[in-house]
Design a protein around this motif. Structure first.
Motif: not given
Ligand code: MG
Ligand code: GDP
Ligand code: IMO
Length: 423
Positions: A13, A40-41, A299, A305
């Motif tokens: 991330d 998850g971009h 994401a 986080r």
């Molecule tokens: Mg990510």
């Protein structure tokens, strides 16, 4: 023409999606080399935010081919959802998105196995994204997996059925019982497989070899981060692939000598989602502020986080393991407003000061030792291009460059494509 790599240096991330999108204008091919929909971009432009899981982050650019490499594991169900989300943008997916025949498939029962394994571990769980990543890579290395290319063979459903039956026996073996409706899961899976089959499958190592011969420029996109690497990460709290530079060679079939630049990307602080040690983690208001200002929620899973100061000990380790040639520092804007910033330069390990990442970084073994710097208060989010950064931020950057011995070429100051400062 050589291949450049872009990979995360922390626990994922870092902002890989944003930077791949920013860099894509200079490349002919963007190729994802490992991981799967655990990733998850996120990328943002024109006021719209996009989250990609398996599809490379260059997909919105007309100039580039996007390739899902052999090292990636694909869940047809999630892949179909990603395609559905892209439909409104009228991208030429059949031609612009290519998939390696050697990429492995995540089956519904891989996801169930992931859930059963995690549930049975109780407190010791990895904190997996539950996308079936571990079980799928286990079947790959165990030589039982089903690959994208198998979908072109007439007997693939027989192989599917026997692997599924084996998985069901394995699920029963776990103490923790999980609820599932296999008929529903399979119906969704087979529907998605048909969508996948309508895409373009290729022998991607051959494609990339020919592309290099033809002088095409290639950017390999990593997923997760170096500290989640199966070999070099904080095992067992890691993912199941090589997220480090070598993973690009095995995940795409690119020879080591072909690799030119290795772009290492890191946040100006540190985050981690899921379980496992995190020496500089903050449990106070400072950590909560980082999480709030940085909008630090996964994401893929939406989990908050964990946040903490920059860990230079871990960052040096990642720079070395990957052979990083250029650094990119993300989320500089999130640190605006702190009077004092801390950087962990050493660990106190069994009573001694050390500068390298030891075998075991559980809290009972290491205590972070910090260097303090003055913070900056300016809002950075309007900055772009060659904007002049506040002097305290320049000092922060120059300190890191000196310690890491690698230049920081990009400083990101917001999630949008344009919020990018070059040095
Ligand atoms: Mg990510
Ligand atoms: P990836 O997995 O490495 O692609 O990163 P993620 O997309 O999971 O997480 C990065 C998050 O930070 C996303 O929400 C991005 O939109 C956001 N982001 C990226 N760069 C910056 C930045 O410089 N500043 C801020 N505030 N957000 C950023
Ligand atoms: P991107 O590409 C952050 C973490 C999970 C868990 C561990 C194992 O967006 O940076 P897995 O599902 O792989 O079995 O989970 O790894 N994890 C990530 N953390 N970013 C990611 O990807 C991650 N992919 C996996 O939270 O701790």
């Amino acid at each position: 023409m050589a291949v450049d790599l872009l990979l995360g240096l922390q626990w994922g991330d870092e902002g890989k999606g944003k930077i791949v999108d920013v860099l894509t204008k200079d490349y002919d091919i963007i190729a994802r080399f490992q991981g799967g929909p655990n990733a998850g971009h996120t990328l943002e432009f024109d006021g719209i935010k996009h989250v990609l899981h398996t599809i490379p982050s260059g997909i919105f650019h007309e100039n580039a081919i996007n390739l899902v490499g052999n090292g990636v594991v694909i869940d047809p169900v999630i892949f179909k959802k990603e395609l559905d989300n892209l439909a409104q943008f009228k991208l030429n997916i059949k031609e612009k998105l290519l998939i390696s025949r050697k990429a492995h498939l995540i089956l519904p029962t891989h996801r169930l196995l992931d859930a059963a394994s995690e549930a049975s571990k109780g407190k010791a769980k990895i904190g997996s994204t539950l996308k079936g990543i571990g079980p799928t890579y286990m079947d790959k290395t165990g030589r039982n997996g089903i690959r994208v290319g198998d979908l072109e063979l007439s007997d693939w459903k027989d192989r599917y059925a026997s692997l599924r039956d084996k998985h069901i026996d394995m699920i029963d073996f776990y103490d923790a019982k999980i609820e599932y409706n296999l008929d529903e899961l399979e119906a969704e899976f087979f529907k998605a497989v048909e969508v996948l089959k309508a895409l373009t499958f290729i022998d991607s190592e051959e494609y990339l070899y020919q592309a290099q011969q033809a002088g095409k420029s290639i950017l390999a996109e990593g997923a997760q981060g170096s500290l989640l690497d199966i070999d070099f990460g904080t095992y067992p709290f890691v993912t199941s692939s090589n997220t480090t530079a070598a993973g690009a060679c095995t995940g795409l079939g690119v020879a080591p000598g072909q690799i030119a630049e290795v772009f290492g990307i890191f946040k100006a602080y540190t985050t981690r989602v899921g379980s496992g040690p995190f020496p500089t983690e903050l449990f106070d208001e400072v950590g909560a502020t980082m999480g709030r200002v940085g909008n630090e929620f996964g994401a893929t899973t939406g989990r908050p986080r964990r946040c903490g100061w920059l860990d230079l000990v871990a960052l040096k380790y990642a720079v070395r393991v990957n052979g990083v040639t250029q650094l990119m520092m993300m989320k500089g804007d999130v640190l605006s407003g702190f009077d004092t910033l801390k950087i962990c330069t050493h660990y106190k390990y069994k009573g001694k000061l050390i500068e390298h990442l030891p075998y075991n970084i559980e809290p009972e073994n290491v205590e972070p030792v910090y260097f303090e710097m003055k913070g900056w208060s300016e809002d950075l989010t309007k900055m772009k291009g060659d904007a002049k950064l506040p002097s305290e931020l320049n000092e922060y950057i120059e300190y890191l460059e000196k310690e890491l011995n690698v230049p920081i070429k990009i400083v990101s100051v917001g999630p949008d494509r344009t919020q990018t400062v070059y040095r």
